[in-house]
Motif scaffolding. Structure first.
Motif, PDB file in Angstrom:
ATOM      1  N   TRP A 119       0.824  -1.205   0.000  1.00 24.69           N
ATOM      2  CA  TRP A 119       0.000   0.000   0.000  1.00 24.69           C
ATOM      3  C   TRP A 119       0.858   1.254   0.000  1.00 24.69           C
ATOM      4  O   TRP A 119       0.400   2.319  -0.417  1.00 24.69           O
ATOM      5  N   GLY A 120       2.078   1.161   0.488  1.00 27.29           N
ATOM      6  CA  GLY A 120       2.957   2.320   0.504  1.00 27.29           C
ATOM      7  C   GLY A 120       3.431   2.741  -0.871  1.00 27.29           C
ATOM      8  O   GLY A 120       3.893   3.864  -1.049  1.00 27.29           O
ATOM      9  N   MET A 121       3.324   1.855  -1.839  1.00 31.38           N
ATOM     10  CA  MET A 121       3.751   2.197  -3.193  1.00 31.38           C
ATOM     11  C   MET A 121       2.647   2.792  -4.038  1.00 31.38           C
ATOM     12  O   MET A 121       2.918   3.308  -5.119  1.00 31.38           O
ATOM     13  N   ALA A 122       1.410   2.722  -3.581  1.00 31.17           N
ATOM     14  CA  ALA A 122       0.303   3.270  -4.356  1.00 31.17           C
ATOM     15  C   ALA A 122       0.364   4.790  -4.320  1.00 31.17           C
ATOM     16  O   ALA A 122       0.472   5.400  -3.259  1.00 31.17           O
ATOM     17  N   SER A 123       0.305   5.399  -5.469  1.00 35.41           N
ATOM     18  CA  SER A 123       0.409   6.853  -5.516  1.00 35.41           C
ATOM     19  C   SER A 123      -0.956   7.486  -5.260  1.00 35.41           C
ATOM     20  O   SER A 123      -1.996   6.971  -5.651  1.00 35.41           O
ATOM     21  N   LEU A 152      11.459   6.812  -5.998  1.00 31.64           N
ATOM     22  CA  LEU A 152      12.058   6.949  -7.317  1.00 31.64           C
ATOM     23  C   LEU A 152      12.086   5.611  -8.060  1.00 31.64           C
ATOM     24  O   LEU A 152      11.810   5.552  -9.248  1.00 31.64           O
ATOM     25  N   PHE A 153      12.387   4.549  -7.343  1.00 32.49           N
ATOM     26  CA  PHE A 153      12.469   3.224  -7.965  1.00 32.49           C
ATOM     27  C   PHE A 153      11.395   2.308  -7.390  1.00 32.49           C
ATOM     28  O   PHE A 153      11.687   1.218  -6.896  1.00 32.49           O
ATOM     29  N   TRP A 165       6.370   4.295 -10.377  1.00 34.87           N
ATOM     30  CA  TRP A 165       4.953   4.088 -10.664  1.00 34.87           C
ATOM     31  C   TRP A 165       4.265   5.409 -10.990  1.00 34.87           C
ATOM     32  O   TRP A 165       3.389   5.461 -11.834  1.00 34.87           O
ATOM     33  N   ASN A 166       4.657   6.483 -10.290  1.00 34.15           N
ATOM     34  CA  ASN A 166       3.992   7.771 -10.490  1.00 34.15           C
ATOM     35  C   ASN A 166       4.170   8.288 -11.908  1.00 34.15           C
ATOM     36  O   ASN A 166       3.221   8.782 -12.519  1.00 34.15           O
ATOM     37  N   ILE A 167       5.357   8.190 -12.437  1.00 37.93           N
ATOM     38  CA  ILE A 167       5.597   8.649 -13.801  1.00 37.93           C
ATOM     39  C   ILE A 167       4.931   7.711 -14.802  1.00 37.93           C
ATOM     40  O   ILE A 167       4.430   8.152 -15.839  1.00 37.93           O
TER      41      ILE A 167
END
Length: 132
Positions: free
Chosen positions: A33-37, A46-47, A109-111
């Protein structure tokens, strides 16, 4: 409800690893869940794609440890089979997810979410993933 139910432990199992492995798997799944933007993010990964690959590969160890900790040969063989199957699916998933990363020259993921033009190309790739 998950933690309040009666715990059933095999008689000859390694009790510490047998009880800690589900907690490890649950905490590993919560870390995704921490990687979901979102618009309220206070940090920027960044990675995040590489972090996703590393965290999904750690799931193999959770399955393998849960089979090994029960001290049952059938459970251990089932865990070995499930781990091998998970690794084989992870290889195709990594190759498919690296396709838009290489097209956009980013591992974030954001980009990738902003470059939605690549998602049109993901339709044939998702068909290839379903076939494999």
């Amino acid at each position: 409800k998950l933690f309040l139910k009666e715990t059933i432990k095999p008689l000859h199992s390694n009790n510490i690893i047998f009880t800690m492995t589900p907690v490890l798997g649950f905490s590993l799944s919560l870390m995704f869940w921490g990687m979901a933007s979102s618009s309220n993010m206070t940090y920027y990964l960044l990675f995040s794609l590489l972090l996703f690959f590393c965290m999904t590969s750690l799931n193999v160890y959770v399955v393998l440890l849960s089979g090994w900790a029960s001290n049952s040969m059938y459970a251990f063989l089932g865990a070995l089979r499930a781990s091998a199957q998970t690794i084989s699916y992870e290889i195709s998933m990594i190759l498919i997810l690296l396709f838009p990363a290489f097209l956009q020259w980013t591992y974030s993921w954001n980009i990738m979410y902003n470059g939605y033009g690549v998602m049109i190309l993901m339709v044939p790739v998702s068909v290839a993933w379903t076939i494999s």
